[in-house]
Design a protein around this motif. Structure first.
Motif, PDB file in Angstrom:
ATOM      1  N   UNK A   1      -3.922   5.155   4.046  1.00 47.85           N
ATOM      2  CA  UNK A   1      -3.343   3.826   3.844  1.00 47.85           C
ATOM      3  C   UNK A   1      -3.602   2.894   5.020  1.00 47.85           C
ATOM      4  N   UNK A   2      -3.335   3.408   6.219  1.00 52.54           N
ATOM      5  CA  UNK A   2      -3.528   2.554   7.397  1.00 52.54           C
ATOM      6  C   UNK A   2      -5.004   2.219   7.595  1.00 52.54           C
ATOM      7  N   UNK A   3      -5.845   3.196   7.364  1.00 50.66           N
ATOM      8  CA  UNK A   3      -7.286   2.963   7.476  1.00 50.66           C
ATOM      9  C   UNK A   3      -7.716   1.875   6.503  1.00 50.66           C
TER      10      UNK A   3
ATOM     11  N   UNK B   1       0.855  -1.183   0.000  1.00 43.17           N
ATOM     12  CA  UNK B   1       0.000   0.000   0.000  1.00 43.17           C
ATOM     13  C   UNK B   1       0.892   1.234   0.000  1.00 43.17           C
ATOM     14  N   UNK B   2       0.886   1.955  -1.115  1.00 44.81           N
ATOM     15  CA  UNK B   2       1.786   3.076  -1.318  1.00 44.81           C
ATOM     16  C   UNK B   2       0.992   4.378  -1.366  1.00 44.81           C
ATOM     17  N   UNK B   3       1.572   5.437  -0.862  1.00 48.61           N
ATOM     18  CA  UNK B   3       0.915   6.740  -0.973  1.00 48.61           C
ATOM     19  C   UNK B   3       1.423   7.717   0.061  1.00 48.61           C
ATOM     20  N   UNK B   4       1.090   8.961  -0.131  1.00 47.79           N
ATOM     21  CA  UNK B   4       1.554  10.002   0.775  1.00 47.79           C
ATOM     22  C   UNK B   4       0.918   9.862   2.163  1.00 47.79           C
TER      23      UNK B   4
ATOM     24  N   UNK C   1      -5.001   2.009  -8.676  1.00 51.51           N
ATOM     25  CA  UNK C   1      -5.094   3.348  -8.088  1.00 51.51           C
ATOM     26  C   UNK C   1      -6.388   3.414  -7.296  1.00 51.51           C
ATOM     27  N   UNK C   2      -6.259   3.730  -6.024  1.00 55.59           N
ATOM     28  CA  UNK C   2      -7.438   3.833  -5.172  1.00 55.59           C
ATOM     29  C   UNK C   2      -7.688   5.297  -4.840  1.00 55.59           C
TER      30      UNK C   2
ATOM     31  N   UNK D   1      -1.933   1.959  -5.007  1.00 62.75           N
ATOM     32  CA  UNK D   1      -1.520   3.354  -4.878  1.00 62.75           C
ATOM     33  C   UNK D   1      -2.727   4.143  -4.382  1.00 62.75           C
ATOM     34  N   UNK D   2      -2.626   4.612  -3.151  1.00 68.34           N
ATOM     35  CA  UNK D   2      -3.757   5.314  -2.547  1.00 68.34           C
ATOM     36  C   UNK D   2      -3.575   6.814  -2.709  1.00 68.34           C
TER      37      UNK D   2
END
Ligand code: GDP
Ligand code: MG
Ligand code: K
Length: 295
Positions: A21-23, A13-16, A119-120, A93-94
């Protein structure tokens, strides 16, 4: 009727920071495995959640956020993206529906991924249908990913569908981790991950690879959490190295680990850390650890 083949794999799970992401990982795994706060960058470790079913096992890693300047965050995220491109079976990719400046370098890398990239678009509960449609087109054109899915991690909107897509992309493979371990005792798992990270940080290569961390006790009281952890090594000489001169190395590892645990659990920690020589801990433990902590 043909038997359903077993599927297993790694989902990154990738993203800023703060995109959710954790949620999302918690929504997917169904257990509160990492701390979620409105503050950015609480997840400093490469945290994993494992979701087991009769015929599947999904292993999630969540980008570690870091409490450091922006450039370091970027570095860390790129590092994670690079690792994910090497060892993930699926990359998520969130992005936040209203996120304005996503990392161009990350996007560029993911464009050329060999594994499926989904892409989420998260937090759609805060957006209009038109905004969601626009963003879907935007991401399709910008990254040309395998799929673009709008979700709300917080409200579990479309996460069931996401799970089905993940099952679709998951390769046929036996389980990587014993199915009855880790998931039922997430706190112990994270505590041992934190200690292991400190071992990796403080000793030269061969030492971490001969260490195994076993959490003997995890007791949560009102004011404090008591943790008793054993570092198992294979030889007496290694025990000496891990403990260090006058015990200073072990003390350092223990202090660093305790600080992270306190941040993680938001509670005072009493950590009792000791070293034991254990000549024949199972070799499959080594294998497990490799999967759990690839660099
Ligand atoms: P991370 O830094 O990417 O791991 O983000 P977190 O999972 O910690 O979430 C950051 C913040 O966004 C938290 O306050 C979450 O409650 C919130 N959040 C996550 N998903 C959603 C969502 O689908 N909708 C809304 N409204 N908020 C969300
Ligand atoms: Mg997080
Ligand atoms: K977080």
């Amino acid at each position: 009727m043909a038997e359903t083949p077993h599927k297993a794999g790694f989902v990154s799970i990738v993203g800023k920071p703060n995109v959710g992401k954790s949620t999302l990982m918690n929504a997917l795994v169904g257990e509160k495995l990492s701390i979620i706060t409105s503050k950015a960058q609480t997840t400093r470790h490469r945290i994993m959640g494992i979701l087991n079913g009769d015929n599947f096992q999904m292993v999630y890693s969540d980008t570690p956020g870091i409490i450091k300047p922006q450039y370091a965050l970027h570095e860390s995220m790129m590092g994670f993206v690079r690792t994910s491109l090497e060892d993930a079976d699926v990359i998520l990719f969130v992005t936040d529906i209203y996120e304005k400046h996503d990392e161009e370098e990350v996007i560029k890398r993911l464009q050329h991924a060999e594994v499926p990239v989904l892409v989420l678009i998260n937090k759609i509960d805060q957006a209009t249908v038109q905004d969601v449609k626009d963003k879907m087109i935007y991401w399709q054109e910008k990254m040309n990913p395998t799929e673009v899915l709008p979700i709300s991690a917080l409200h579990s909107t479309n996460t069931e569908h996401l799970f089905e897509r993940l099952m679709h992309y998951l390769p046929e493979h036996p389980a990587y981790f014993p199915k009855d371990e880790l998931t039922d005792k997430p706190e112990r798992f994270f505590v041992s991950e934190i200690i292991r990270e400190k071992i990796l940080l403080n000793y030269k290569k061969e030492i971490p690879y001969s260490c195994e961390v076993v959490i003997e006790e995890f007791k949560e009281e009102e004011e404090i959490i008591r943790v008793r952890a054993e570092i198992s090594v294979e030889r007496k000489s290694q025990k000496g190295i891990v403990i260090g001169h006058k015990g200073e190395m072990l003390k350092k590892v223990g202090t660093q680990a305790r600080i992270d645990m306190e941040e993680f659990f938001q509670k005072k920690i009493f950590l009792d850390l000791y070293v034991r020589v254990n000549e024949n801990w199972r070799t499959d433990q080594k294998l497990l650890r490799r999967f759990g902590y690839s660099e």
